[in-house]
Design a protein around this motif. Structure first.
Motif, PDB file in Angstrom:
ATOM      1  N   ILE A  94       3.373  17.040  -2.874  1.00  0.00           N
ATOM      2  CA  ILE A  94       2.691  15.843  -2.390  1.00  0.00           C
ATOM      3  C   ILE A  94       3.682  14.497  -2.671  1.00  0.00           C
ATOM      4  O   ILE A  94       3.848  13.722  -2.061  1.00  0.00           O
ATOM      5  CB  ILE A  94       1.261  15.565  -3.017  1.00  0.00           C
ATOM      6  N   GLU A  95       4.171  14.735  -4.001  1.00  0.00           N
ATOM      7  CA  GLU A  95       5.222  13.791  -4.478  1.00  0.00           C
ATOM      8  C   GLU A  95       6.319  13.708  -3.574  1.00  0.00           C
ATOM      9  O   GLU A  95       6.702  12.418  -3.491  1.00  0.00           O
ATOM     10  CB  GLU A  95       5.542  14.278  -6.075  1.00  0.00           C
ATOM     11  N   TYR A  96       6.678  14.776  -3.021  1.00  0.00           N
ATOM     12  CA  TYR A  96       7.910  14.876  -2.177  1.00  0.00           C
ATOM     13  C   TYR A  96       7.619  14.215  -0.854  1.00  0.00           C
ATOM     14  O   TYR A  96       8.577  13.184  -0.255  1.00  0.00           O
ATOM     15  CB  TYR A  96       8.087  16.328  -2.078  1.00  0.00           C
ATOM     16  N   ILE A  97       6.406  14.201  -0.311  1.00  0.00           N
ATOM     17  CA  ILE A  97       5.918  13.679   1.036  1.00  0.00           C
ATOM     18  C   ILE A  97       5.802  12.221   0.541  1.00  0.00           C
ATOM     19  O   ILE A  97       6.292  11.163   1.309  1.00  0.00           O
ATOM     20  CB  ILE A  97       4.665  14.160   1.586  1.00  0.00           C
ATOM     21  N   GLU A  98       5.418  11.817  -0.562  1.00  0.00           N
ATOM     22  CA  GLU A  98       4.921  10.419  -0.890  1.00  0.00           C
ATOM     23  C   GLU A  98       6.493   9.665  -0.942  1.00  0.00           C
ATOM     24  O   GLU A  98       6.868   8.654  -0.222  1.00  0.00           O
ATOM     25  CB  GLU A  98       4.674  10.147  -2.376  1.00  0.00           C
ATOM     26  N   LYS A  99       7.423  10.409  -1.431  1.00  0.00           N
ATOM     27  CA  LYS A  99       8.852   9.694  -1.634  1.00  0.00           C
ATOM     28  C   LYS A  99       9.307   9.645  -0.199  1.00  0.00           C
ATOM     29  O   LYS A  99       9.921   8.429   0.060  1.00  0.00           O
ATOM     30  CB  LYS A  99       9.839  10.822  -2.310  1.00  0.00           C
ATOM     31  N   ILE A 100       9.095  10.629   0.474  1.00  0.00           N
ATOM     32  CA  ILE A 100       9.681  10.315   1.969  1.00  0.00           C
ATOM     33  C   ILE A 100       8.918   9.041   2.642  1.00  0.00           C
ATOM     34  O   ILE A 100       9.833   8.235   3.254  1.00  0.00           O
ATOM     35  CB  ILE A 100       9.289  11.736   2.754  1.00  0.00           C
ATOM     36  N   ILE A 101       7.731   8.905   2.576  1.00  0.00           N
ATOM     37  CA  ILE A 101       7.019   7.986   3.151  1.00  0.00           C
ATOM     38  C   ILE A 101       7.680   6.451   2.587  1.00  0.00           C
ATOM     39  O   ILE A 101       7.644   5.763   3.254  1.00  0.00           O
ATOM     40  CB  ILE A 101       5.567   8.005   3.062  1.00  0.00           C
ATOM     41  N   LEU A 132       0.669  -1.357  -0.082  1.00  0.00           N
ATOM     42  CA  LEU A 132      -0.147   0.123  -0.002  1.00  0.00           C
ATOM     43  C   LEU A 132       0.986   1.309   0.046  1.00  0.00           C
ATOM     44  O   LEU A 132       0.351   2.428   0.053  1.00  0.00           O
ATOM     45  CB  LEU A 132      -0.866  -0.014   1.187  1.00  0.00           C
ATOM     46  N   VAL A 133       2.064   1.380   0.063  1.00  0.00           N
ATOM     47  CA  VAL A 133       2.935   2.274   0.175  1.00  0.00           C
ATOM     48  C   VAL A 133       3.451   2.572  -1.488  1.00  0.00           C
ATOM     49  O   VAL A 133       4.452   2.524  -1.563  1.00  0.00           O
ATOM     50  CB  VAL A 133       4.176   1.992   0.849  1.00  0.00           C
ATOM     51  N   THR A 134       2.450   3.027  -2.183  1.00  0.00           N
ATOM     52  CA  THR A 134       2.573   3.404  -3.684  1.00  0.00           C
ATOM     53  C   THR A 134       1.707   4.675  -3.696  1.00  0.00           C
ATOM     54  O   THR A 134       0.976   5.090  -3.135  1.00  0.00           O
ATOM     55  CB  THR A 134       2.082   2.073  -4.543  1.00  0.00           C
ATOM     56  N   SER A 135       1.986   5.391  -4.875  1.00  0.00           N
ATOM     57  CA  SER A 135       1.164   6.442  -5.250  1.00  0.00           C
ATOM     58  C   SER A 135      -0.146   6.198  -5.528  1.00  0.00           C
ATOM     59  O   SER A 135      -0.938   7.388  -5.043  1.00  0.00           O
ATOM     60  CB  SER A 135       1.975   7.193  -6.459  1.00  0.00           C
ATOM     61  N   LYS A 136      -0.638   5.228  -5.917  1.00  0.00           N
ATOM     62  CA  LYS A 136      -1.891   4.811  -6.110  1.00  0.00           C
ATOM     63  C   LYS A 136      -2.719   4.978  -4.793  1.00  0.00           C
ATOM     64  O   LYS A 136      -3.947   5.390  -4.608  1.00  0.00           O
ATOM     65  CB  LYS A 136      -1.972   3.008  -6.504  1.00  0.00           C
ATOM     66  N   TYR A 137      -2.178   4.725  -3.636  1.00  0.00           N
ATOM     67  CA  TYR A 137      -2.854   4.932  -2.325  1.00  0.00           C
ATOM     68  C   TYR A 137      -2.354   6.069  -1.492  1.00  0.00           C
ATOM     69  O   TYR A 137      -3.226   6.770  -0.950  1.00  0.00           O
ATOM     70  CB  TYR A 137      -2.548   3.547  -1.752  1.00  0.00           C
ATOM     71  N   LEU A 138      -1.164   6.417  -1.508  1.00  0.00           N
ATOM     72  CA  LEU A 138      -0.613   7.553  -0.958  1.00  0.00           C
ATOM     73  C   LEU A 138      -1.072   8.943  -1.536  1.00  0.00           C
ATOM     74  O   LEU A 138      -1.587   9.728  -0.963  1.00  0.00           O
ATOM     75  CB  LEU A 138       0.993   7.479  -0.965  1.00  0.00           C
TER      76      LEU A 138
END
Length: 199
Positions: A179-186, A94-100
């Protein structure tokens, strides 16, 4: 929906928003119907046309928040819970862009709701939501990866507390980072532990 129903729903929405804004400033037990009405720009009789108590308004607000949250996700797909046992393992991470992406978009668009959910987790039923997610989504996924329930409980606490810490800091800073930056951190924080497990 006719004009009368639309007006009724818009008034209810104003009272939902008023309650959330008040919860961001004070404890639930100290919020009055008068404050809600003033904030929403309605009179007391209008409140009682919709609700018997503030508890009724809170229940409706939580239902509306849940509905609003789900609307950020792609509802055209088969229900995720039904796919857990038959999906390829790579689709269960679930730790993917599709969900994040939709999750973070909701948080950015609804910062006050997030802050209220953190401050008032008891009345917002946050614990119940976690238990439901854990039972129907996280545990079945962990079992697919041969992770026992005990280890899974620790892993999901690590994941959720870590993600919440990142989002809380992001919101505290006014969601200035993309948002993309925060996704990458997660993803960078969480995926190493997942990638140690073979797909």
């Amino acid at each position: 929906m006719n004009k009368s129903e639309s007006k009724y729903n818009n008034t209810a929405l104003l009272m939902n928003q008023a309650l959330i804004e008040l919860l961001n400033k004070k404890d639930y037990d100290y919020i009055t119907i008068k404050e809600i009405c003033v904030k929403a720009g309605v009179n007391r009789s209008t409140f009682y046309l919709h609700y018997d108590t503030i508890d009724d308004l809170l229940d409706e607000s939580i239902r509306n928040i849940n509905k609003q949250f789900l609307n950020y996700f792609d509802n055209t797909e088969e229900k995720f819970i039904e796919k857990i046992n038959k999906s390829p393992k790579e689709d269960l991470i679930l730790v993917t862009s599709k969900y994040l992406t939709p999750y973070l978009m909701f948080m950015k668009d609804n910062r006050t709701i997030y802050e209220v959910a953190i401050k008032h987790s008891n009345i917002m039923h946050t614990h119940e939501k976690f238990n439901s997610l854990n039972k129907y989504i996280f545990k079945p996924i962990f079992r697919r990866f041969d992770i026992d329930d005990k280890a899974g409980n620790y892993m999901i606490l690590y994941y959720l507390n870590g993600v919440n810490a990142i989002i809380s800091e992001w919101i505290r800073n006014g969601c200035k980072d993309e948002i993309e930056y925060i996704e990458k951190i997660i993803v960078d924080c969480v995926r190493p532990c997942l990638e140690n497990r073979s797909l």
